[in-house]
Design a protein around this motif. Structure first.
Motif, PDB file in Angstrom:
ATOM      1  N   LYS A  17       0.834  -1.305   0.036  1.00  0.00           N
ATOM      2  CA  LYS A  17      -0.122   0.043  -0.150  1.00  0.00           C
ATOM      3  C   LYS A  17       0.895   1.278   0.144  1.00  0.00           C
TER       4      LYS A  17
ATOM      5  N   ILE B  82       2.238   2.045  -3.492  1.00  0.00           N
ATOM      6  CA  ILE B  82       1.195   2.501  -4.324  1.00  0.00           C
ATOM      7  C   ILE B  82       0.846   3.822  -4.290  1.00  0.00           C
ATOM      8  N   ASP B  83       0.685   4.230  -2.963  1.00  0.00           N
ATOM      9  CA  ASP B  83       0.647   5.746  -2.332  1.00  0.00           C
ATOM     10  C   ASP B  83       1.703   6.611  -2.848  1.00  0.00           C
TER      11      ASP B  83
ATOM     12  N   GLU C 165       1.441   6.896  -6.869  1.00  0.00           N
ATOM     13  CA  GLU C 165       0.390   7.945  -7.014  1.00  0.00           C
ATOM     14  C   GLU C 165       0.778   9.472  -6.833  1.00  0.00           C
ATOM     15  N   GLU C 166       1.570   9.762  -5.830  1.00  0.00           N
ATOM     16  CA  GLU C 166       2.062  10.999  -5.371  1.00  0.00           C
ATOM     17  C   GLU C 166       3.109  11.652  -6.462  1.00  0.00           C
TER      18      GLU C 166
ATOM     19  N   ASN D 107       2.926  13.871 -12.844  1.00  0.00           N
ATOM     20  CA  ASN D 107       2.511  13.443 -14.061  1.00  0.00           C
ATOM     21  C   ASN D 107       3.102  14.304 -14.908  1.00  0.00           C
TER      22      ASN D 107
ATOM     23  N   LYS E 245       6.766   9.162 -13.474  1.00  0.00           N
ATOM     24  CA  LYS E 245       5.753   8.170 -12.905  1.00  0.00           C
ATOM     25  C   LYS E 245       5.611   7.006 -13.687  1.00  0.00           C
TER      26      LYS E 245
ATOM     27  N   ALA F 196       6.582   3.559 -11.705  1.00  0.00           N
ATOM     28  CA  ALA F 196       5.643   2.671 -11.436  1.00  0.00           C
ATOM     29  C   ALA F 196       6.034   0.980 -12.009  1.00  0.00           C
TER      30      ALA F 196
ATOM     31  N   GLN G 286       5.968  -1.911  -9.435  1.00  0.00           N
ATOM     32  CA  GLN G 286       5.018  -2.825  -9.660  1.00  0.00           C
ATOM     33  C   GLN G 286       5.099  -4.156 -10.390  1.00  0.00           C
TER      34      GLN G 286
END
Length: 292
Positions: free
Chosen positions: A14, A17-18, A21-22, A25, A30, A34, A38
């Motif tokens: 988690k 993921i957070d 996301e922060e 863009n 990013k 990611a 991931q």
């Protein structure tokens, strides 16, 4: 072992993921980060940090930033490792530099290291020092690994010096930092350091051994570092070299379990036993397995 359902593993996933996301863009960063964060992985090192912290009386929330910092610097080291080895696949997924190019991968590694420093800055001097030292030792170990490969060195002492720096150092730091978060005394910290060193050393021997015997974890590289099996094969048959290497791993794992048993009985201690086996003994290839 249903490792992914552990609270510790869920918390790390988690947090990752957070974190992704922060990220702004406005650039390609990013997407690259990611891709790296991931792509799977067992999160062994940050989970060890959280477990050691719990064993010493703290809670996950107190140690989560430190655990995320460990995972991020580990991810950065994998980027660099793939660049050095000209890796094509890792965990069955194309490496970052294969997908986004060398420059993007290098910059993503810089980004992850910078974020890990930010995360660790909220903790005390001992944790910051431990984290910085591990990062330097990992870099030294990778440099030694390159030398071993380029100079075709098959020497047991050089091999252990290399893997203790490039791999065991971060395992040891993870265990130690968790203990420090909980305010553990130096005797307890020393036990966790020794545990992490033995586990990390065994882990790398097994990883090298699996690369020697077969293609594993969907990992593919052009350059493959020498293994302990390669070193033993200089003086004995293939099957005997694998058997002897297994013996070294089993001894290190046994010693790691003995250290764990010095801590008070708890669910977290049981998990530390499980993750130790999961990262080492459970992955050992059978004697007589041949390289593909």
């Amino acid at each position: 072992m249903d490792f992914e359902k552990w609270d510790e593993c869920r918390s790390i996933n988690k947090a990752l993921i957070d974190f992704v996301e922060e990220i702004d863009n406005g650039s390609n960063m990013k997407k690259v980060v990611a891709h790296i964060c991931q792509s799977g992985g067992k999160k062994t090192r940050p989970v060890i940090l959280l477990l050691s912290s719990r064993i010493c009386g703290s809670e996950i929330e107190n140690a989560l930033d430190a655990a995320l910092a460990i995972e991020l610097i580990h991810s950065a080291s994998l980027i660099h490792d793939d660049l050095l080895d000209r890796g094509v696949l890792r965990r069955g997924v194309k490496t970052a530099h294969e997908v986004y190019g060398t420059a993007a991968a290098m910059l993503a590694g810089d980004y992850l290291i910078s974020k890990s420093i930010e995360l660790i800055s909220s903790y005390g001097k001992e944790i910051g020092t431990e984290f910085g030292r591990a990062g330097m030792e990992m870099a030294e170990g990778e440099a030694m690994d390159v030398d071993l490969l380029e100079k075709n060195i098959n020497n047991r002492v050089e091999y252990f010096n290399c893997i203790e720096k490039k791999t065991a150092s971060l395992f040891a730091a993870s265990a130690v930092m968790g203990a420090y978060v909980a305010g553990a005394d130096e005797d307890t910290v020393s036990k966790f350091r020794l545990f992490g060193n033995k586990l990390g050393t065994a882990y790398q021997i097994v990883d090298d051994m699996l690369e020697y015997t077969t293609k594993v974890n969907n990992k593919e590289s052009i350059h493959i570092s020498p293994s302990l099996v390669d070193i033993y094969r200089q003086d004995m048959a293939d099957a005997k070299a694998i058997e002897k290497t297994r013996g070294v791993v089993e001894q290190l794992v046994s010693e790691a379990h003995e250290i764990i048993n010095q801590f008070p009985s708890s669910q977290s201690r049981n998990k530390l036993h499980e993750i130790t086996n999961h990262a080492t003994s459970d992955l050992l290839p059978e004697v007589g397995t041949r390289k593909c």
